[in-house]
Design a protein around this motif. Structure first.
Motif, mmCIF file in Angstrom:
data_model
loop_
_atom_site.group_PDB
_atom_site.id
_atom_site.type_symbol
_atom_site.label_atom_id
_atom_site.label_comp_id
_atom_site.label_asym_id
_atom_site.label_seq_id
_atom_site.Cartn_x
_atom_site.Cartn_y
_atom_site.Cartn_z
ATOM 1 N N ALA A 74 46.185 36.214 27.675
ATOM 2 C CA ALA A 74 45.916 35.529 29.099
ATOM 3 C C ALA A 74 44.886 36.408 29.750
ATOM 4 C CB ALA A 74 47.240 35.107 29.608
ATOM 5 N N LEU A 75 44.113 35.873 30.477
ATOM 6 C CA LEU A 75 43.201 36.351 31.452
ATOM 7 C C LEU A 75 44.058 36.855 32.720
ATOM 8 C CD1 LEU A 75 40.143 37.246 32.261
ATOM 9 C CD2 LEU A 75 40.252 34.878 33.007
ATOM 10 N N GLN A 76 43.819 37.844 33.005
ATOM 11 C CA GLN A 76 45.037 38.469 34.155
ATOM 12 C C GLN A 76 44.321 37.793 35.374
ATOM 13 O OE1 GLN A 76 46.237 42.881 34.119
ATOM 14 N NE2 GLN A 76 45.903 42.681 31.728
ATOM 15 N N PRO A 77 44.957 37.472 36.300
ATOM 16 C CA PRO A 77 44.174 37.059 37.649
ATOM 17 C C PRO A 77 43.565 38.306 38.413
ATOM 18 C CG PRO A 77 46.575 36.118 37.583
ATOM 19 C CD PRO A 77 46.330 37.021 36.387
ATOM 20 N N ALA A 78 44.077 39.393 38.109
ATOM 21 C CA ALA A 78 43.202 40.567 38.901
ATOM 22 C C ALA A 78 41.992 40.889 38.131
ATOM 23 C CB ALA A 78 43.997 41.668 38.991
ATOM 24 N N ALA A 82 38.294 40.417 39.689
ATOM 25 C CA ALA A 82 37.205 41.305 39.330
ATOM 26 C C ALA A 82 35.787 40.957 38.905
ATOM 27 C CB ALA A 82 37.771 42.526 38.662
ATOM 28 N N ILE A 83 36.008 40.134 38.136
ATOM 29 C CA ILE A 83 34.844 39.336 37.369
ATOM 30 C C ILE A 83 34.056 38.405 38.388
ATOM 31 C CG2 ILE A 83 33.745 37.885 35.531
ATOM 32 C CD1 ILE A 83 36.254 39.135 33.734
ATOM 33 N N ASP A 84 34.959 37.829 39.155
ATOM 34 C CA ASP A 84 34.411 36.544 40.091
ATOM 35 C C ASP A 84 33.559 37.483 41.242
ATOM 36 O OD1 ASP A 84 36.969 34.213 39.788
ATOM 37 O OD2 ASP A 84 35.432 34.768 38.604
ATOM 38 N N GLN A 85 33.989 38.741 41.475
ATOM 39 C CA GLN A 85 33.135 39.430 42.647
ATOM 40 C C GLN A 85 31.719 39.674 42.252
ATOM 41 O OE1 GLN A 85 34.412 43.188 43.887
ATOM 42 N NE2 GLN A 85 35.468 43.612 42.020
ATOM 43 N N LEU A 86 31.382 39.490 40.777
ATOM 44 C CA LEU A 86 30.252 39.913 40.353
ATOM 45 C C LEU A 86 29.202 38.686 40.565
ATOM 46 C CD1 LEU A 86 31.083 41.955 37.263
ATOM 47 C CD2 LEU A 86 30.349 42.738 39.398
ATOM 48 N N PRO A 87 28.118 38.868 40.778
ATOM 49 C CA PRO A 87 26.739 37.843 40.656
ATOM 50 C C PRO A 87 26.886 37.224 39.571
ATOM 51 C CG PRO A 87 25.703 39.896 41.460
ATOM 52 C CD PRO A 87 27.088 40.341 40.935
ATOM 53 N N LEU A 88 26.888 35.780 39.362
ATOM 54 C CA LEU A 88 26.876 35.141 38.158
ATOM 55 C C LEU A 88 25.827 35.590 37.270
ATOM 56 C CD1 LEU A 88 26.909 31.069 38.896
ATOM 57 C CD2 LEU A 88 28.440 32.834 37.525
ATOM 58 N N ASP A 89 24.506 36.130 37.707
ATOM 59 C CA ASP A 89 23.805 36.602 36.911
ATOM 60 C C ASP A 89 23.853 38.207 36.340
ATOM 61 O OD1 ASP A 89 20.854 36.988 39.044
ATOM 62 O OD2 ASP A 89 22.913 37.409 39.129
ATOM 63 N N VAL A 96 32.233 42.926 31.386
ATOM 64 C CA VAL A 96 33.302 43.589 30.479
ATOM 65 C C VAL A 96 33.625 44.717 30.919
ATOM 66 C CG1 VAL A 96 33.824 44.273 28.013
ATOM 67 C CG2 VAL A 96 32.652 42.089 28.548
ATOM 68 N N ARG A 97 32.611 45.618 31.146
ATOM 69 C CA ARG A 97 32.956 47.146 31.675
ATOM 70 C C ARG A 97 33.939 47.137 32.918
ATOM 71 N NH1 ARG A 97 27.859 48.912 32.764
ATOM 72 N NH2 ARG A 97 28.276 48.827 34.984
ATOM 73 N N MET A 98 33.511 46.184 33.932
ATOM 74 C CA MET A 98 34.120 45.942 35.313
ATOM 75 C C MET A 98 35.796 45.700 34.838
ATOM 76 S SD MET A 98 34.418 45.585 38.643
ATOM 77 C CE MET A 98 33.124 44.700 39.296
ATOM 78 N N ALA A 99 35.991 44.593 33.680
ATOM 79 C CA ALA A 99 37.039 44.103 33.525
ATOM 80 C C ALA A 99 38.113 45.226 32.884
ATOM 81 C CB ALA A 99 37.072 42.764 32.525
ATOM 82 N N VAL A 100 37.582 46.395 32.013
ATOM 83 C CA VAL A 100 38.359 47.129 31.646
ATOM 84 C C VAL A 100 38.731 47.993 32.569
ATOM 85 C CG1 VAL A 100 38.277 48.819 29.641
ATOM 86 C CG2 VAL A 100 37.420 46.715 29.304
ATOM 87 N N ALA A 140 35.163 35.366 26.855
ATOM 88 C CA ALA A 140 34.990 33.884 26.993
ATOM 89 C C ALA A 140 34.851 33.542 28.322
ATOM 90 C CB ALA A 140 36.062 33.288 26.248
ATOM 91 N N TYR A 141 35.417 34.160 29.196
ATOM 92 C CA TYR A 141 35.331 33.575 30.646
ATOM 93 C C TYR A 141 34.072 34.045 31.144
ATOM 94 C CZ TYR A 141 36.237 33.252 35.596
ATOM 95 O OH TYR A 141 36.110 33.020 37.034
ATOM 96 N N GLY A 142 33.371 35.127 30.851
ATOM 97 C CA GLY A 142 32.051 35.364 31.210
ATOM 98 C C GLY A 142 31.155 34.285 30.831
ATOM 99 N N GLN A 143 31.385 34.028 29.565
ATOM 100 C CA GLN A 143 30.289 32.865 29.214
ATOM 101 C C GLN A 143 30.491 31.591 29.731
ATOM 102 O OE1 GLN A 143 28.682 32.693 25.293
ATOM 103 N NE2 GLN A 143 29.287 30.386 25.003
ATOM 104 N N ARG A 144 31.666 31.167 29.983
ATOM 105 C CA ARG A 144 32.217 29.870 30.588
ATOM 106 C C ARG A 144 31.793 29.961 32.036
ATOM 107 N NH1 ARG A 144 34.972 26.435 27.421
ATOM 108 N NH2 ARG A 144 35.996 25.160 29.109
ATOM 109 N N ARG A 145 31.991 31.118 32.636
ATOM 110 C CA ARG A 145 31.680 31.192 34.302
ATOM 111 C C ARG A 145 30.322 30.861 34.408
ATOM 112 N NH1 ARG A 145 31.162 35.602 38.561
ATOM 113 N NH2 ARG A 145 29.993 36.796 37.274
ATOM 114 N N ARG A 146 29.413 31.504 33.619
ATOM 115 C CA ARG A 146 28.035 31.321 33.769
ATOM 116 C C ARG A 146 27.616 29.942 33.299
ATOM 117 N NH1 ARG A 146 28.261 35.957 31.559
ATOM 118 N NH2 ARG A 146 28.387 35.287 29.360
ATOM 119 N N ARG A 147 28.050 29.259 32.747
ATOM 120 C CA ARG A 147 28.030 27.783 32.376
ATOM 121 C C ARG A 147 28.673 26.932 33.304
ATOM 122 N NH1 ARG A 147 27.964 26.754 25.596
ATOM 123 N NH2 ARG A 147 26.597 28.309 25.097
#
Ligand code: SDX
Length: 383
Positions: A74-78, A82-89, A96-100, A140-147
């Motif tokens: 599962a994608l951890q909320p934290a 962390a990913i959501d604070q990054l610009p969509l582009d 991925v680096r930020m997530a790890v 997968a979340y990264g690709q879906r977020r951008r879409r």
């Protein structure tokens, strides 16, 4: 000093029992097994187990491994935050680096002494499994977020490759596609002291923690001379457009002294041992999606470039178009490489920890001769 080996080319820096890359026989062994055999017969979970434990799992061990892996998909909320604070582009490799990094900071929180974060071999094996399990949802979340799509929950009834495709596309993939994707993960998993793996070993050698070593490896893999090449291959295919434009494109590219991404290798000089297996998977995808145009462009560019320069394709050449046919965004390609290679990186981190020596090479100084500050009178105590 004539014994400088720029890029450490040809330098044997240490021993490893994890994989053997043999350019003479154009072969690659993971713990003694030819990678072609593993890619054609094993689920990727079994290959991850092999890299970490040195043996393929029994049916019982694989069943236990699968339960443990599926518990951490599962994608951890934290991590999502962390990913959501990054610009969509943002580049997906930065996501991925930020997530790890976030996972590492959370999992090592409270270790007052930096040495506490290093962990025991058992703890680091568990950390490796959790990263292996978590990365598909992150990518997968990264690709879906951008879409503009919401994340989907992982499926406990699907194996690693099928679940990865489910998380990305929100539908069950055809077995033909799952098989091709599973093969690509195995082929990408491990390759001895490549730049990103060696980066992970350097960071580990300072007694830094596993997460810091994986974050460093992700940074190294992002570069187009290394992992970023699979993304760059797809850009080249889109730049050329069709097979009949290859010769003209290649004339211009070589005139500009461009590196043709997906070709060449520091170790393999007569072709990358993994390419035939990945090419076979690309061929099944070309047939499945009825895209003979891709096959034609692939073959024409390969024959033109090999014919002119005698430089052969590496694994990134077939994997780029294969991932494009499956439907991954081009920017998602190298994060897929991360999800596979995290097994090799963490196997090397564990190996480095088990027999460590700080990695610190020498340099040959070629700067100005010693000189002094005008008027400076040294303090006798500092001499
Ligand atoms: C991976 O190490 C690993 O195991 C990596 C990897 C793994 O699994 O971890 O296999 C994954 O990184 C595969 C490689 C992906 N990179 C690319 O596809 C990028 C394009 N390839 C090149 O940049 C190059 O081939 C390297 C960097 C991969 C290897 O280069 P080397 O061994 O340092 O050799 P070089 O760059 O010095 O090339 C020697 C000559 C040069 O010509 P000259 O300057 O001497 O005239 O060959 C030429 C190069 O210009 N050359 C190329 C070329 N590859 C080599 N020219 C054009 N296009 C290319 N792709």
């Amino acid at each position: 000093m004539s014994d400088i080996k720029k890029g450490l080319a040809g330098v044997v820096a240490d021993e490893t029992s994890i994989s053997k890359v043999n350019p003479e026989t154009n072969s690659l062994l993971y713990r003694g097994y030819p990678v072609q055999e593993l890619a054609s017969t094993q689920p990727f979970e079994a290959v991850a187990y092999l890299l970490w434990h040195g043996e393929l799992p029994t049916d019982e061990q694989l069943a236990e491994f699968r339960v443990a892996e599926r518990a951490h998909r599962a994608l951890q909320p934290a991590v999502k935050a962390a990913i959501d604070q990054l610009p969509l582009d943002s580049h997906p490799m930065d996501e991925v680096r930020m997530a790890v990094d976030a996972i590492g900071a959370i999992e090592t929180a409270g270790s007052g002494n930096v040495l506490d974060a290093v962990g025991t071999p058992k703890e680091n094996l568990e950390r490796s499994l959790r990263l292996f399990a978590a990365l598909p949802a992150i990518v997968a979340y990264g690709q879906r977020r951008r879409r503009g799509l919401e994340p989907v929950d992982p499926r406990d009834d699907l194996d690693y490759a099928a679940n990865f495709l489910w998380l990305t596309f929100g539908e069950e993939a055809d077995p033909v596609v799952v098989e091709a994707f599973n093969r690509s993960m195995t082929l990408y998993a491990e390759h001895s002291f490549n730049a990103s793996t060696f980066t992970a070993r350097v960071i580990t050698s300072t007694l830094s923690d596993l997460y810091s070593a994986v974050v460093g490896a992700i940074g190294a893999l992002k570069g187009p001379l290394h992992g970023g090449a699979n993304e760059a291959v797809q850009h080249i295919f889109e730049e050329i457009g069709s097979a009949e434009k290859v010769a003209e494109w290649l004339d211009a590219a070589l005139a500009e002294k461009r590196k043709i991404m997906g070709f060449g290798h520091r170790v393999y000089k007569r072709g990358d041992s993994r390419v035939p297996t990945m090419k076979a998977s690309l061929d099944t995808l070309v047939e499945f999606y009825d895209r003979s145009d891709v096959a034609e462009l692939y073959a024409t560019l390969e024959s033109e470039f090999v014919g002119r320069k005698g430089i052969y394709p590496n694994l990134d050449y077939p994997s780029g178009p294969a991932y494009n046919l499956i439907g991954f965004d081009t920017l998602t390609f190298t994060p897929l490489f991360v999800a596979a290679r995290v097994t090799g990186w963490t196997a090397h981190i564990l190996e480095q920890q088990a027999s460590n020596a700080l990695i610190r090479p020498l340099s040959a100084y070629n700067g100005v001769d010693e000189r002094h500050i005008a008027g400076y009178v040294p303090d006798a105590a500092t001499l």
